[in-house]
Design a protein around this motif. Structure first.
Motif, short mmCIF file in Angstrom:
data_model
loop_
_atom_site.label_atom_id
_atom_site.label_comp_id
_atom_site.label_asym_id
_atom_site.label_seq_id
_atom_site.Cartn_x
_atom_site.Cartn_y
_atom_site.Cartn_z
N GLY A 312 0.81 -1.21 0.00
CA GLY A 312 0.00 0.00 0.00
C GLY A 312 0.83 1.25 0.00
O GLY A 312 0.48 2.25 -0.63
N ALA A 313 1.96 1.22 0.71
CA ALA A 313 2.79 2.43 0.81
C ALA A 313 4.17 2.06 1.32
O ALA A 313 4.38 0.99 1.91
N LEU A 314 5.11 2.95 1.09
CA LEU A 314 6.47 2.84 1.62
C LEU A 314 6.76 4.07 2.45
O LEU A 314 6.57 5.20 1.98
N LEU A 315 7.24 3.87 3.69
CA LEU A 315 7.65 4.96 4.56
C LEU A 315 9.16 4.86 4.77
O LEU A 315 9.67 3.78 5.12
N LEU A 316 9.86 5.95 4.55
CA LEU A 316 11.28 6.03 4.87
C LEU A 316 11.45 6.92 6.09
O LEU A 316 10.92 8.04 6.13
N VAL A 317 12.18 6.42 7.09
CA VAL A 317 12.34 7.11 8.37
C VAL A 317 13.82 7.40 8.57
O VAL A 317 14.66 6.49 8.45
N GLU A 362 18.85 4.98 9.07
CA GLU A 362 17.74 4.99 8.13
C GLU A 362 16.92 3.71 8.27
O GLU A 362 17.47 2.61 8.36
N PHE A 363 15.61 3.89 8.26
CA PHE A 363 14.69 2.77 8.42
C PHE A 363 13.62 2.84 7.33
O PHE A 363 13.40 3.90 6.73
N LEU A 379 0.01 6.99 10.23
CA LEU A 379 1.11 6.22 10.80
C LEU A 379 2.41 7.00 10.74
O LEU A 379 3.20 7.01 11.70
N ALA A 380 2.64 7.69 9.63
CA ALA A 380 3.86 8.49 9.49
C ALA A 380 3.93 9.55 10.59
O ALA A 380 4.97 9.76 11.22
N GLN A 381 2.81 10.25 10.83
CA GLN A 381 2.80 11.27 11.88
C GLN A 381 2.93 10.63 13.25
O GLN A 381 3.57 11.17 14.15
N GLY A 382 2.36 9.42 13.40
CA GLY A 382 2.49 8.72 14.68
C GLY A 382 3.93 8.35 14.98
O GLY A 382 4.36 8.40 16.14
N ILE A 383 4.69 7.99 13.94
CA ILE A 383 6.11 7.68 14.13
C ILE A 383 6.86 8.93 14.59
O ILE A 383 7.67 8.88 15.51
N VAL A 384 6.55 10.05 13.94
CA VAL A 384 7.20 11.32 14.33
C VAL A 384 6.91 11.63 15.80
O VAL A 384 7.81 11.98 16.57
N ASP A 385 5.65 11.50 16.20
CA ASP A 385 5.27 11.80 17.59
C ASP A 385 5.94 10.84 18.58
O ASP A 385 6.40 11.26 19.65
N THR A 386 6.01 9.57 18.22
CA THR A 386 6.59 8.57 19.12
C THR A 386 8.08 8.81 19.32
O THR A 386 8.61 8.65 20.42
N MET A 387 8.77 9.19 18.25
CA MET A 387 10.22 9.40 18.35
C MET A 387 10.57 10.61 19.21
O MET A 387 11.69 10.72 19.70
N ARG A 388 9.63 11.52 19.42
CA ARG A 388 9.91 12.71 20.23
C ARG A 388 10.07 12.40 21.72
O ARG A 388 10.62 13.20 22.47
#
Length: 441
Positions: A312-317, A362-363, A379-388
């Motif tokens: 469905g999608a690819l997220l690069l972190v 990189e993940f 989910l992308a925004q959730g990753i940003v919030d979790t990493m904070r």
């Protein structure tokens, strides 16, 4: 009597013919294993005497000396000493009228540790089977003069056990008329059952986990129905509770088309299995974080091109300022941050098709095809919030952040999808980091 002895003595021509036959078998073994050369030697107090040689390579005497003295087969995946890089040597114990022998395999090309171990295991099995065949002929000859069958059977079992010790092989048979079992010592040792204990199929089956038992019973039933052979690798749990892996082979003996006996070999391949699993893990997973590595990520992403999968999608972190953490606090702290990042990603991405570490900081996250577009963005925004959230590393409390790029899959190649996610990631960094962006076509 003297003339009879002379008549029965092997002639030089007969000895030469025998050596040629052994050499031909050695060459077939080399061809099977893909090695350049092999040498079979008799072992004596004076050293090694070559019986037959295959190939044009010459083994290193120092390695043969080590193999001769070793309690287990000597396997060296890479000697780091050109021109010969790979070596495997194994000793077959001798009998009263037959000396111990050393089989050496060698090649100018190195091998992976898993491949080297596999080559040695197959060669050891072939060596043991050759010795068993030789001893079977001796026993059959003795059978003409030995009246006590019980003594003969005990001798047969002793010889089989000695021949199979090097390859950790045991011989088994099952009489189908009453399901009675006969095991050599190697099988008792594999199952950790005291030798000579009366064994039944029920006792043996109790050592198989459910899945292994089902696979074994299905293969055995098919072989009996078709009077054929079978071979498979299975997990067992010994009577002492130890988990082991076993290579099981079986053949069905029939009379007038009706199966009446099943027999074969059981070999302890636990070390080989663990090594293969470890090698596979190192090939597919990042040791530090436990996530899939870049190689596995690229293989999964490439499934888009083969049509074997859809995502469905690819997220690069990408962690923000990770180099500064390493430079300021040291690599031990940096490594703890990476492990904590991996843990948080797994926590956030439950149900994802893959979570991988694809570079230093990189993940990547591959989402399943049925995930709605908005869920990917959330989910992308959730990753940003979790990493904070503050992270504890080596006793220090650190603040880390991450930038995330999202690319929705709407067709195209794997390379295009990665490029789109990478473009979105750079947009997130350009926007000040600690945020997410989605690729806009």
């Amino acid at each position: 009597m003297r003339s009879l002895a002379v008549a029965n003595a092997p002639t030089p021509a007969a000895e030469a013919s025998k050596d040629l036959a052994v050499g031909q078998r050695l060459q077939r073994l080399c061809d099977l294993l893909g090695v350049a050369g092999a040498r079979l030697s008799n072992i004596s107090a004076d050293g090694l005497t070559a019986i037959a040689v295959a190939g044009d390579q010459t083994p290193v005497p120092a390695l043969e000396a080590r193999a001769r003295a070793a309690a287990q087969p000597l396997v060296i995946a890479d000697t780091d000493q050109p021109p010969m890089r790979f070596y495997a040597g194994m000793v077959m114990p001798g009998e009263a009228d037959h000396p111990s022998q050393l089989l050496s395999l060698f090649d100018p090309r190195p091998r992976s540790q898993m491949m080297a171990t596999t080559i040695a295991a197959v060669a050891g099995e072939a060596l043991a089977m050759a010795a068993i065949a030789r001893q079977r002929r001796v026993i059959e000859a003795q059978n003409k003069t030995i009246a006590d069958f019980t003594a003969l059977e005990e001798q047969r079992r002793t010889l089989f056990d000695r021949a199979s010790a090097t390859a950790r092989i045991g011989i088994w048979q099952c009489n189908l008329s009453d399901d009675s079992l006969l095991w050599t010592n190697g099988v008792y040792d594999l199952f950790e059952i005291p030798r000579n204990t009366p064994v039944t199929r029920e006792l043996a089956l109790a050592c198989y986990p459910e899945l292994s038992r089902q696979r074994m019973e299905a293969a055995r039933a098919h072989a009996i129905a078709n009077c054929s052979d079978f071979a498979l690798d299975l997990e067992i749990i010994t009577v002492k509770g130890n988990r082991r892996w076993m290579r099981l082979t079986g053949a069905v003996e029939s009379r007038d088309g009706v199966a009446h006996r099943v027999f074969g070999m059981k070999q302890d391949i636990t070390e080989e299995k663990l090594l293969a699993d470890r090698t596979r893990y190192l090939a597919e997973f990042d040791v530090m974080t436990g996530l899939a590595n870049r190689s596995q990520f690229q293989a999964r992403l490439a499934e888009l091109d083969s049509g074997s999968a859809q995502f469905g999608a690819l997220l690069l972190v990408d962690l923000d300022g990770f180099k500064q953490i390493n430079d300021t606090h040291g690599h031990a702290v940096g490594d703890d941050c990476l492990r904590e990042t991996a843990r948080r990603l797994v926590e956030c991405c439950i149900g994802a098709a893959l979570v991988a570490r694809i570079g230093g900081d990189e993940f990547a996250v591959l989402l399943k095809a049925d995930l709605p577009r908005q869920d990917g963005l959330a989910l992308a925004q959730g990753i940003v919030d979790t990493m904070r959230r503050p992270a504890l590393a080596q006793g220090r409390t650190l603040r880390i952040s991450a930038s995330v790029g999202v690319a929705q899959y709407g067709g195209g190649s794997a390379e295009e999808l990665f490029h789109q996610a990478d473009t979105a990631l750079y947009a997130a960094k350009a926007a000040g980091r600690d945020t997410s962006r989605s690729f806009a076509a």
